[in-house]
Scaffold this active site. Structure first.
Site, PDB file in Angstrom:
ATOM      1  N   CYS A  17      27.082  13.753  31.454  1.00  8.06           N
ATOM      2  CA  CYS A  17      26.220  12.670  30.986  1.00  8.06           C
ATOM      3  C   CYS A  17      27.065  11.639  30.264  1.00  8.06           C
ATOM      4  CB  CYS A  17      25.189  13.277  30.040  1.00  8.06           C
ATOM      5  SG  CYS A  17      24.275  12.117  29.049  1.00  8.06           S
ATOM      6  N   CYS A  37      24.408   7.984  26.747  1.00 12.04           N
ATOM      7  CA  CYS A  37      23.861   6.707  26.330  1.00 12.04           C
ATOM      8  C   CYS A  37      22.754   6.965  25.308  1.00 12.04           C
ATOM      9  CB  CYS A  37      23.330   5.933  27.533  1.00 12.04           C
ATOM     10  SG  CYS A  37      21.845   6.632  28.254  1.00 12.04           S
ATOM     11  N   SER A  38      22.083   5.907  24.903  1.00 14.62           N
ATOM     12  CA  SER A  38      21.111   6.083  23.829  1.00 14.62           C
ATOM     13  C   SER A  38      19.902   6.904  24.279  1.00 14.62           C
ATOM     14  CB  SER A  38      20.654   4.714  23.331  1.00 14.62           C
ATOM     15  OG  SER A  38      20.209   3.924  24.414  1.00 14.62           O
ATOM     16  N   CYS A  39      19.835   7.239  25.570  1.00 12.00           N
ATOM     17  CA  CYS A  39      18.673   8.012  26.019  1.00 12.00           C
ATOM     18  C   CYS A  39      19.020   9.464  26.310  1.00 12.00           C
ATOM     19  CB  CYS A  39      18.036   7.348  27.219  1.00 12.00           C
ATOM     20  SG  CYS A  39      19.164   7.055  28.575  1.00 12.00           S
TER      21      CYS A  39
END
Lengths: 124, 211
Positions: B112, B115-117
């Protein structure tokens, strides 16, 4: 729990916890917790000093209508950190505001799916 | 989930967003680091000590339900977003979620970009090593070697699939149910589901083993 955390939670009876120690609803709460532990370890404040500042912040929030159900505990925690960082002359609230804006700018220019990183250009 | 929330989850997919609170936390951390008051590694170490105590850990419940309810398992593999939403979890990670099932023939592992998600609501916090670029590139090139580093050894004939999370798709590994758990309740089973087992770098806990 390590020793510093045990002492911190003992000094701060209001901290959201279960029988095994502190619990956090969201990652940022743990980040804010960790920053306070690190600053205490560095001697920026004592736990008595911290507890008094946090109590003032909670009282202020309650006067403004905060229900203080535990859901908002770490919001008060974060405000206390910001206040002490300013009071101790580490960084003024103006400086803190500038860094906030810069992170906002960094998020805006970062395509979804990429890690967000701060660069000097974000300080407009 | 209300319609309003639903809309909120979908807007602005072209750039990242941080909440007001997240901005404040990041600002403070940057300042304290630059001024030498805190070491990022020291903060990581404190957070890591609590990593199992952050967030609702929906993922373990989802996995435990899939182990005990064949219809739910099928629904999860068909459309994880829809299946998870039937459990009533209010979670922004429900969007574009894909569940991949481990079998004796195939082991799944997720990398992954963080990121912010990153789906921390499902999986709990990411481990520190997950953030490192070398992990990511090595996982793609030499997944068996990476797994060996984590003490995960698989039979030679088991194929390893590496899935790359993006902003559009997040993966949840559905690990194999441990032997010796016949008749266990969902709640008991959920206790066995570790974060690492849901990203494919570990197995669920074994019944009776110390936690």
């Amino acid at each position: 729990m390590d020793e510093a955390s045990v002492r911190a939670t003992a000094a701060l009876p209001g901290i959201p916890r279960d029988e095994d120690g502190p619990v956090f609803r969201e990652p940022w709460e743990a980040q804010a917790f960790a920053m306070a532990l690190a600053l205490h370890a560095r001697g920026l404040f004592t736990w008595n000093e911290w507890a008094a500042a946090l109590a003032r912040e909670i009282k202020r929030a309650q006067a403004a209508g905060d229900p203080d159900t535990g859901e908002t505990y770490y919001r008060h925690w974060l405000a206390t950190l910001e206040n002490l960082v300013a009071e101790k002359g580490v960084a003024s609230s103006d400086t803190q505001h500038r860094y906030r804006e810069a992170w906002d700018h960094a998020a805006d220019r970062t395509p979804h799916g990429q890690p967000i990183e701060l660069t000097p250009a974000d300080f407009g | 989930m209300t319609d309003h929330d639903h809309d909120h989850h979908h807007h602005d997919h072209d750039h990242s967003e941080l909440s007001e609170t997240e901005l404040r936390v990041r600002a403070l951390e940057t300042i304290l680091t630059e001024k030498g008051y805190v070491e990022p590694a020291a903060l990581d170490a404190i957070i890591q000590a609590y990593e199992t105590r952050i967030g609702p850990h929906n993922g373990a419940q989802v996995v435990a339900k899939a182990w005990t309810d064949p219809a739910f398992k099928q629904a999860l593999l068909d459309d994880a977003t829809k299946a998870v939403s039937t459990l009533g979890h209010v979670s922004r990670v429900g969007d574009h979620l894909v569940a991949v099932e481990n079998t004796p023939q195939r082991h799944n592992m997720v990398v992954c970009t963080l990121c912010s998600c990153y789906p921390w609501e499902m999986l709990g916090l990411p481990p520190v090593w997950y953030k490192a670029a070398p992990y990511r590139s090595r996982a793609v090139k030499d997944p068996r070697g990476v797994l060996a580093d984590f003490g995960v050894s698989l039979p030679k004939e088991t194929e390893i699939r590496v899935w790359d999370s993006t902003a559009e798709t997040r993966f949840l590994v559905l690990p194999m149910r441990p032997e010796g758990t016949e008749g266990w309740s969902e709640q008991q089973l959920a206790e066995l589901v570790t974060r690492d087992s849901m990203i494919g770098t570990g197995f669920p806990k074994t019944p009776g083993a110390p936690s």
